[in-house]
Write a protein that holds these residues in place. Structure first.
Motif, PDB file in Angstrom:
ATOM      1  N   ALA A 192      43.448  44.507   1.150  1.00 34.62           N
ATOM      2  CA  ALA A 192      42.160  44.666   1.841  1.00 34.62           C
ATOM      3  C   ALA A 192      42.165  43.892   3.150  1.00 34.62           C
ATOM      4  CB  ALA A 192      41.028  44.195   0.945  1.00 34.62           C
ATOM      5  N   VAL A 222      43.805  45.802   6.059  1.00 33.47           N
ATOM      6  CA  VAL A 222      43.206  47.034   6.582  1.00 33.47           C
ATOM      7  C   VAL A 222      42.222  46.709   7.690  1.00 33.47           C
ATOM      8  CG1 VAL A 222      41.718  48.984   5.980  1.00 33.47           C
ATOM      9  CG2 VAL A 222      43.466  48.223   4.422  1.00 33.47           C
ATOM     10  N   PRO A 223      42.339  47.406   8.824  1.00 36.41           N
ATOM     11  CA  PRO A 223      41.365  47.152   9.882  1.00 36.41           C
ATOM     12  C   PRO A 223      40.009  47.721   9.496  1.00 36.41           C
ATOM     13  CG  PRO A 223      42.783  48.972  10.506  1.00 36.41           C
ATOM     14  CD  PRO A 223      43.281  48.471   9.186  1.00 36.41           C
ATOM     15  N   LEU A 224      38.987  46.959   9.706  1.00 38.67           N
ATOM     16  CA  LEU A 224      37.637  47.462   9.489  1.00 38.67           C
ATOM     17  C   LEU A 224      36.922  47.452  10.830  1.00 38.67           C
ATOM     18  CD1 LEU A 224      36.597  45.736   6.171  1.00 38.67           C
ATOM     19  CD2 LEU A 224      36.958  48.155   6.553  1.00 38.67           C
ATOM     20  N   MET A 235      48.818  50.160   9.506  1.00 35.13           N
ATOM     21  CA  MET A 235      47.797  50.762   8.634  1.00 35.13           C
ATOM     22  C   MET A 235      47.171  51.994   9.282  1.00 35.13           C
ATOM     23  SD  MET A 235      46.895  49.941   5.577  1.00 35.13           S
ATOM     24  CE  MET A 235      45.802  50.760   4.449  1.00 35.13           C
ATOM     25  N   ILE A 285      41.651  51.609  -0.362  1.00 35.37           N
ATOM     26  CA  ILE A 285      41.263  50.670   0.701  1.00 35.37           C
ATOM     27  C   ILE A 285      41.242  51.409   2.048  1.00 35.37           C
ATOM     28  CG2 ILE A 285      41.972  48.599   1.959  1.00 35.37           C
ATOM     29  CD1 ILE A 285      42.990  47.550  -0.796  1.00 35.37           C
TER      30      ILE A 285
END
Lengths: 398, 303
Positions: A23, A26-28, B1, B102
């Protein structure tokens, strides 16, 4: 405890750690806002009015003195500095107390009368601030129906408030009662524009609407092929606006498309600017376009990728120079004629809010014009450069 | 990612342009992900079954090499090799699921872009030209913002409260059902206790629904929809493959996969008769013949 149980617990813990690690990789989407700046007049020493810049950042609103980049000191009605409990000068700062997580401000505060500043919040609140005391009339503010991204527009009798979900409302300026409401499919993310009695409303549902400002009835609408995220530019009785379809339009006030440019690389989000018949606008791929406005349509004068990331802020024209700020944390000074880069200046945060030019005046006693740039970095929320040579004058941080 | 994220964002947006409904797009997206990861699921199932079948052998090895961990480990690996089993083969598909969900969580946030900051982060992520014309996608569903966690503390209406409560509950229930129905039936060992793998499964079937319920409360409603649909799809997949174990829901135990009967020496009713060979049956001959068992001359006992 048996070995098997210990193994199970270790395995479960390992799994949770793995999830956490993944988590974290991962880029948010970033959770920060870009409140727009506005210039106000505030009584300074000896009650002489001074210009001040209202800076909305995260959950705070601060009034900044453009001369030195410091927070304005609060004064009483006689013009004397108000001290706090320790005897230090009180500063003009308003905190919403963290009531707007994650974002609070995307729009500019607007003055609704001599004493009151209306601060539209993304948290579905309209906050009223007493300009002289820097106090909120109510910490909770007035609840409204939607998130506010575009700045409200204040007229003699109304406040037009755009909501990002669906509609735009006209509120009675005195008691905030709803005069009318106009629904769009995807909301309004930019300030409306008033041209006589015509209220021009850009909508994320791909339409540009023209409404009767008094009654809120539809006069005309145009589908621009993509979301319309900026306020149209009004120039010589015509509207100029871009859309997320990578198009730029010239539109008459009676709702006819007079010209269209369909060659942008990415979304056109910000409002264009115009000077000497040339329209300038950036896109979200870092390109800047210079388009000549001609009788038979737009003619590309030049276009080039200036920044590596989005350019949303409206470019600023200063003499022969075009100043552009981008998400790549750089401010570019370009030659207006060719787009050639003259020099660039670095800031700590992304630039998404419109830049503000402050000229020397009676109330703002600065030696030369400044360009004020608000960034998304806490430590450098507002930076002042001189307009002509880009000399950094000051920076304000939290 | 971004290599995973951008195709996900593009696919979600593409599905939205087809169905014009984000929930339906997430449902279809989940089914597509399930189909794409089917080979992994099949491998997981096969691996789990083989491991299940090897449990009695493993138990024997554990008893045989009780004091010699190194030898035990060698023998276990030899047993795996002999039967073509990869001991971590069953875990791999599980681990692959996590980056997927995710990335999906991220994709939902990027694609639905509820705030201006999120929306500007969407630029450059759509890999198919023309999709930007669908932007912004409608992120409201039954009064809830699909990019936000369920709104239980301050619901704007009764419907919002009901849906907000239903999402984590459905996530937990479907996760539990999925674990129960897709787990192999528990095989009792000789001592009647569950073996290590079964204990792990039992533990996971309690922990995982709680964990996913927590995720459903903490993360976006869109992700909860993915969890629910993913669980249902998993159950359907197993039913179609004929591997669903509905008996697990009611605590039924399957018969041991490999029956290892203890050495039995039947005592003949007539001393002149030869005893039956051992291992042919777990039932003592006395029960069949209606005679009471007696100790044999060599000290063997019926059990």
């Amino acid at each position: 405890m048996s070995k098997a149980k210990r193994a199970i617990q270790a395995g479960t813990l390992g799994l949770l750690l793995l999830i956490g690690a993944l988590a974290a990789c991962v880029p948010l989407p970033a959770d920060s806002n870009w409140g727009h700046l506005s210039v106000l007049e505030y009584p300074g020493a000896n009650n002489v009015m001074m210009g001040a810049v209202a800076l909305p950042f995260h959950d705070q609103l601060t009034l900044i003195d453009p001369i030195n980049g410091l927070a304005v000191q609060l004064r009483d009605t006689q013009g004397n500095i108000r001290p706090d409990e320790q005897g230090n000068p009180r500063l003009w700062k308003v905190s919403t107390g963290g009531r707007c997580i994650p974002d609070c401000f995307y729009s500019a505060p607007v003055r609704i009368n001599d004493d009151t500043l209306l601060v539209p919040g993304y948290n579905k609140r309209l906050l009223e601030v007493d300009l002289l005391t820097a106090r909120l009339s109510s910490v909770e503010g007035r609840a409204v129906d939607g998130h506010i991204v575009g700045s409200p527009l204040v007229t003699e009798d109304s406040i037009y408030v755009p909501f990002s979900e669906r509609d735009i409302v006209a509120l009675n300026r005195t008691d905030y009662s709803v005069r009318w409401r106009f629904d769009t499919d995807r909301g309004v993310w930019a300030a409306p524009l008033l041209v006589d009695d015509l209220l021009i409303v850009p909508s994320m549902d791909h339409n540009l609407y023209a409404l009767d400002a008094q009654r809120g009835t539809l006069i005309w609408s145009l589908n621009l092929g993509g979301a319309v995220g900026g306020t149209p530019l009004l120039h010589e009785g015509e509207l100029y606006i871009g859309s997320f379809a990578g198009r730029i339009f010239r539109i008459s006030l009676d709702g006819r498309i007079l010209a269209m440019f369909d060659g942008a690389q990415e979304w056109i989000w910000g409002t264009p600017t115009i000077a000497d018949g040339i329209l300038y606008v950036g896109d979200t791929n870092g390109y800047v376009y210079a388009l000549a406005v001609e009788a038979n349509g737009f003619r590309r004068v030049w276009s080039r990728q200036v920044g590596t990331r989005a350019i949303r802020a409206t470019p600023v024209v200063y003499g022969d120079t075009l100043i552009v700020g981008g998400r790549d944390r750089l401010v570019y000074w370009l030659k207006r004629e060719t787009g050639e880069e003259l020099f660039r200046r670095e800031v700590r945060g992304e630039i998404l809010a419109d830049m503000l030019v402050v000229e020397p005046s009676e109330t703002i006693t600065i030696p030369e014009p400044f360009i004020l740039i608000s960034t998304m970095a806490r430590e450098e929320a507002l930076v002042a450069f001189t307009l002509d040579d880009g000399e950094r004058r000051w920076a304000y941080g939290f | 990612m971004d290599l995973i994220l951008n195709p996900f964002v593009t696919l979600l947006t593409l599905l939205y342009t087809i169905f014009n409904d984000m929930v339906l797009s997430i449902v279809v997206f989940t089914v597509l992900v399930k189909l794409a990861t089917y080979p992994l699921t099949a491998q997981q199932l096969k691996s789990a079954q083989k491991m299940q079948q090897l449990q009695p052998e493993m138990k024997k090895l554990q008893e045989k090499y009780k004091g010699d961990r190194e030898k035990l480990s060698q023998e276990q690996m030899a047993l795996y090799r002999q039967h073509g089993v990869n001991p971590v083969g069953g875990c791999l598909p599980l681990f692959i699921q996590f980056p997927i969900f995710i990335a999906l969580y991220s994709a939902i946030n990027f694609a639905l872009a509820s705030t201006p900051t999120h929306l500007i982060d969407l630029t450059g992520r759509l890999l198919i030209p023309g999709l930007e014309r669908a932007i912004p996608l409608n992120n409201l569903w039954l009064g809830l913002d699909l990019t936000m966690p369920p709104n239980i503390s301050n619901p704007s209406s009764a419907l919002v409260l009901i849906v907000s409560l239903a999402m984590p509950i459905l996530t937990m229930v479907t996760t539990w059902l999925s674990f129960k129905i897709t787990a192999p039936p528990p095989v009792p060992s000789e001592d009647g206790k569950p073996n290590q793998a079964q204990a792990m499964t039992q533990s996971m079937s309690t922990i995982m629904p709680l964990m996913y319920g927590f995720f459903a409360l903490s993360f976006s409603v869109g992700l909860s929809i993915y969890f629910i649909v993913s669980n249902i799809a998993q159950i359907v997949q197993y039913v179609l493959m004929g591997r669903a174990n509905f008996g697990n829901l009611f605590g039924r135990r399957a018969q041991p996969a490999i029956v290892t009967a203890p050495a039995v020496k039947a005592i003949p009713a007539n001393p002149g008769n030869r005893p039956k060979p051992s291992g042919s049956s777990t039932k003592p001959s006395a029960q069949r013949g209606g005679h009471s068992p007696k100790p044999s001359a060599k000290g063997g006992k019926t059990k």
